[in-house]
Scaffold this motif. Structure first.
Motif, PDB file in Angstrom:
ATOM      1  N   GLY A   1       0.839  -1.188   0.000  1.00  0.00           N
ATOM      2  CA  GLY A   1       0.000   0.000   0.000  1.00  0.00           C
ATOM      3  C   GLY A   1       0.874   1.237   0.000  1.00  0.00           C
ATOM      4  N   LEU A   2       0.527   2.218  -0.824  1.00  0.00           N
ATOM      5  CA  LEU A   2       1.324   3.432  -0.943  1.00  0.00           C
ATOM      6  C   LEU A   2       0.463   4.671  -0.764  1.00  0.00           C
ATOM      7  CD1 LEU A   2       3.412   2.453  -4.115  1.00  0.00           C
ATOM      8  CD2 LEU A   2       4.101   2.259  -1.714  1.00  0.00           C
ATOM      9  N   ASP A   3       0.959   5.592   0.054  1.00  0.00           N
ATOM     10  CA  ASP A   3       0.359   6.917   0.196  1.00  0.00           C
ATOM     11  C   ASP A   3       1.294   7.864  -0.540  1.00  0.00           C
ATOM     12  OD1 ASP A   3      -1.322   9.014   1.092  1.00  0.00           O
ATOM     13  OD2 ASP A   3       0.068   9.412   2.740  1.00  0.00           O
ATOM     14  N   PHE A   4       0.929   8.232  -1.770  1.00  0.00           N
ATOM     15  CA  PHE A   4       1.784   9.020  -2.646  1.00  0.00           C
ATOM     16  C   PHE A   4       1.597  10.502  -2.396  1.00  0.00           C
ATOM     17  CE2 PHE A   4       2.361  11.056  -6.908  1.00  0.00           C
ATOM     18  CZ  PHE A   4       3.727  10.881  -6.997  1.00  0.00           C
ATOM     19  N   GLY A   5       2.682  11.167  -2.013  1.00  0.00           N
ATOM     20  CA  GLY A   5       2.644  12.606  -1.775  1.00  0.00           C
ATOM     21  C   GLY A   5       3.633  13.332  -2.667  1.00  0.00           C
ATOM     22  N   THR A   6       3.710  14.637  -2.503  1.00  0.00           N
ATOM     23  CA  THR A   6       4.577  15.439  -3.369  1.00  0.00           C
ATOM     24  C   THR A   6       6.057  15.269  -3.057  1.00  0.00           C
ATOM     25  OG1 THR A   6       4.249  17.331  -1.924  1.00  0.00           O
ATOM     26  CG2 THR A   6       2.837  17.196  -3.872  1.00  0.00           C
ATOM     27  N   VAL A   7       6.402  14.953  -1.818  1.00  0.00           N
ATOM     28  CA  VAL A   7       7.813  14.753  -1.471  1.00  0.00           C
ATOM     29  C   VAL A   7       8.076  13.463  -0.706  1.00  0.00           C
ATOM     30  CG1 VAL A   7       8.453  17.197  -1.489  1.00  0.00           C
ATOM     31  CG2 VAL A   7       7.629  16.168   0.617  1.00  0.00           C
ATOM     32  N   THR A   8       7.014  12.782  -0.295  1.00  0.00           N
ATOM     33  CA  THR A   8       7.177  11.514   0.414  1.00  0.00           C
ATOM     34  C   THR A   8       6.161  10.492  -0.076  1.00  0.00           C
ATOM     35  OG1 THR A   8       5.671  12.160   2.194  1.00  0.00           O
ATOM     36  CG2 THR A   8       8.024  12.599   2.554  1.00  0.00           C
ATOM     37  N   VAL A   9       6.520   9.231   0.125  1.00  0.00           N
ATOM     38  CA  VAL A   9       5.604   8.128  -0.150  1.00  0.00           C
ATOM     39  C   VAL A   9       5.614   7.223   1.075  1.00  0.00           C
ATOM     40  CG1 VAL A   9       5.126   6.108  -1.589  1.00  0.00           C
ATOM     41  CG2 VAL A   9       5.986   8.202  -2.643  1.00  0.00           C
ATOM     42  N   GLY A  10       4.455   7.075   1.697  1.00  0.00           N
ATOM     43  CA  GLY A  10       4.320   6.151   2.807  1.00  0.00           C
ATOM     44  C   GLY A  10       4.145   4.751   2.249  1.00  0.00           C
ATOM     45  N   VAL A  11       4.812   3.774   2.874  1.00  0.00           N
ATOM     46  CA  VAL A  11       4.796   2.398   2.378  1.00  0.00           C
ATOM     47  C   VAL A  11       4.325   1.455   3.474  1.00  0.00           C
ATOM     48  CG1 VAL A  11       6.168   0.541   1.341  1.00  0.00           C
ATOM     49  CG2 VAL A  11       6.783   2.935   0.894  1.00  0.00           C
ATOM     50  N   ALA A  12       3.398   0.572   3.095  1.00  0.00           N
ATOM     51  CA  ALA A  12       2.929  -0.491   3.986  1.00  0.00           C
ATOM     52  C   ALA A  12       2.860  -1.774   3.178  1.00  0.00           C
ATOM     53  CB  ALA A  12       1.550  -0.155   4.546  1.00  0.00           C
ATOM     54  N   VAL A  13       2.950  -2.915   3.846  1.00  0.00           N
ATOM     55  CA  VAL A  13       2.758  -4.207   3.178  1.00  0.00           C
ATOM     56  C   VAL A  13       1.831  -5.067   4.024  1.00  0.00           C
ATOM     57  CG1 VAL A  13       4.969  -4.257   1.942  1.00  0.00           C
ATOM     58  CG2 VAL A  13       4.808  -5.283   4.191  1.00  0.00           C
ATOM     59  N   SER A  14       1.160  -5.975   3.347  1.00  0.00           N
ATOM     60  CA  SER A  14       0.283  -6.903   4.057  1.00  0.00           C
ATOM     61  C   SER A  14       1.101  -8.087   4.550  1.00  0.00           C
ATOM     62  CB  SER A  14      -0.828  -7.396   3.134  1.00  0.00           C
ATOM     63  OG  SER A  14      -0.310  -8.283   2.154  1.00  0.00           O
ATOM     64  N   ASP A  15       0.518  -8.823   5.482  1.00  0.00           N
ATOM     65  CA  ASP A  15       1.107 -10.103   5.863  1.00  0.00           C
ATOM     66  C   ASP A  15       0.878 -11.067   4.695  1.00  0.00           C
ATOM     67  OD1 ASP A  15      -1.329 -12.149   6.870  1.00  0.00           O
ATOM     68  OD2 ASP A  15      -1.811 -10.019   6.819  1.00  0.00           O
ATOM     69  N   PRO A  16       1.536 -12.227   4.686  1.00  0.00           N
ATOM     70  CA  PRO A  16       1.395 -13.150   3.543  1.00  0.00           C
ATOM     71  C   PRO A  16      -0.041 -13.607   3.264  1.00  0.00           C
ATOM     72  CG  PRO A  16       3.307 -13.746   4.852  1.00  0.00           C
ATOM     73  CD  PRO A  16       2.565 -12.681   5.619  1.00  0.00           C
TER      74      PRO A  16
ATOM     75  N   VAL B   1      -0.726   2.489   5.793  1.00  0.00           N
ATOM     76  CA  VAL B   1      -1.290   1.355   6.541  1.00  0.00           C
ATOM     77  C   VAL B   1      -2.814   1.413   6.490  1.00  0.00           C
ATOM     78  CG1 VAL B   1      -1.580   0.344   8.847  1.00  0.00           C
ATOM     79  CG2 VAL B   1       0.697   1.043   8.067  1.00  0.00           C
ATOM     80  N   LEU B   2      -3.388   2.591   6.729  1.00  0.00           N
ATOM     81  CA  LEU B   2      -4.846   2.728   6.715  1.00  0.00           C
ATOM     82  C   LEU B   2      -5.429   2.477   5.329  1.00  0.00           C
ATOM     83  CD1 LEU B   2      -5.208   5.830   9.052  1.00  0.00           C
ATOM     84  CD2 LEU B   2      -5.678   3.431   9.611  1.00  0.00           C
ATOM     85  N   ILE B   3      -4.758   2.958   4.290  1.00  0.00           N
ATOM     86  CA  ILE B   3      -5.204   2.708   2.908  1.00  0.00           C
ATOM     87  C   ILE B   3      -5.214   1.217   2.636  1.00  0.00           C
ATOM     88  CG2 ILE B   3      -4.517   2.942   0.472  1.00  0.00           C
ATOM     89  CD1 ILE B   3      -3.394   5.772   1.306  1.00  0.00           C
ATOM     90  N   LEU B   4      -4.092   0.565   2.931  1.00  0.00           N
ATOM     91  CA  LEU B   4      -3.978  -0.864   2.650  1.00  0.00           C
ATOM     92  C   LEU B   4      -4.946  -1.684   3.501  1.00  0.00           C
ATOM     93  CD1 LEU B   4      -2.700  -3.236   1.199  1.00  0.00           C
ATOM     94  CD2 LEU B   4      -0.786  -3.116   2.822  1.00  0.00           C
TER      95      LEU B   4
END
Length: 145
Positions: free
Chosen positions: A5-20, A127-130
């Motif tokens: 899951g990615l929160d795409f911003g103008t200068v940062t990208v938040g990254v989350a992953v799911s469990d398997p 995390v919330l998006i994903l």
């Protein structure tokens, strides 16, 4: 199957992953980048995709309170298109309404200092998006069974 899951911003990208199993989302990091040097961003995402064996990606799609896409939505759509081309993975766009505000509330409730919140808020929004994406998919699967 792990999903990123990615929160795409103008200068940062938040990254989350799911469990398997695709049940829960965990924050990984916030990537800082410069618009004209997106190769640094894509290189880091590629490393994370490989490290976590990611099989699909969800990118937050900015919408206003009534569900209309914001000006930033075009940038998110373009970013999603670039991800598809670069990594040859399925990429879904997902409504990210109020995720940053919710992330801020969560971090405040956890008594995270303002300076630390700035560093992790995009990751928490990812995390919330994903998590909302995973929950919706799980509900659809149950309904279809």
């Amino acid at each position: 199957m792990r999903i990123m899951g990615l929160d795409f911003g103008t200068v940062t990208v938040g990254v989350a992953v799911s469990d398997p199993l695709g049940l829960t989302a965990q924050g990984i990091e916030t990537i800082r980048y410069v618009e004209h040097k997106k190769n640094v961003l894509f290189d880091r995402l590629g490393e994370l995709i490989e490290q976590y064996a990611v099989q699909s990606i969800v990118v937050g799609l900015p919408k206003d309170l009534i569900g209309t896409e914001t000006e930033r939505a075009a940038a998110s759509k373009s970013f999603a298109k670039s991800l598809r081309r670069k990594f040859h993975l399925p990429v879904d766009l997902w409504d990210e309404r109020l995720t940053t505000m919710a992330a801020e509330r969560i971090l405040i409730a956890a008594d995270v200092s303002r300076s630390k919140r700035k560093k992790v808020i995009d990751m928490e929004a990812a995390v919330l998006i994903l998590q909302s994406y995973l929950d919706k998919k799980r509900m659809e699967k149950k309904r279809d069974e």
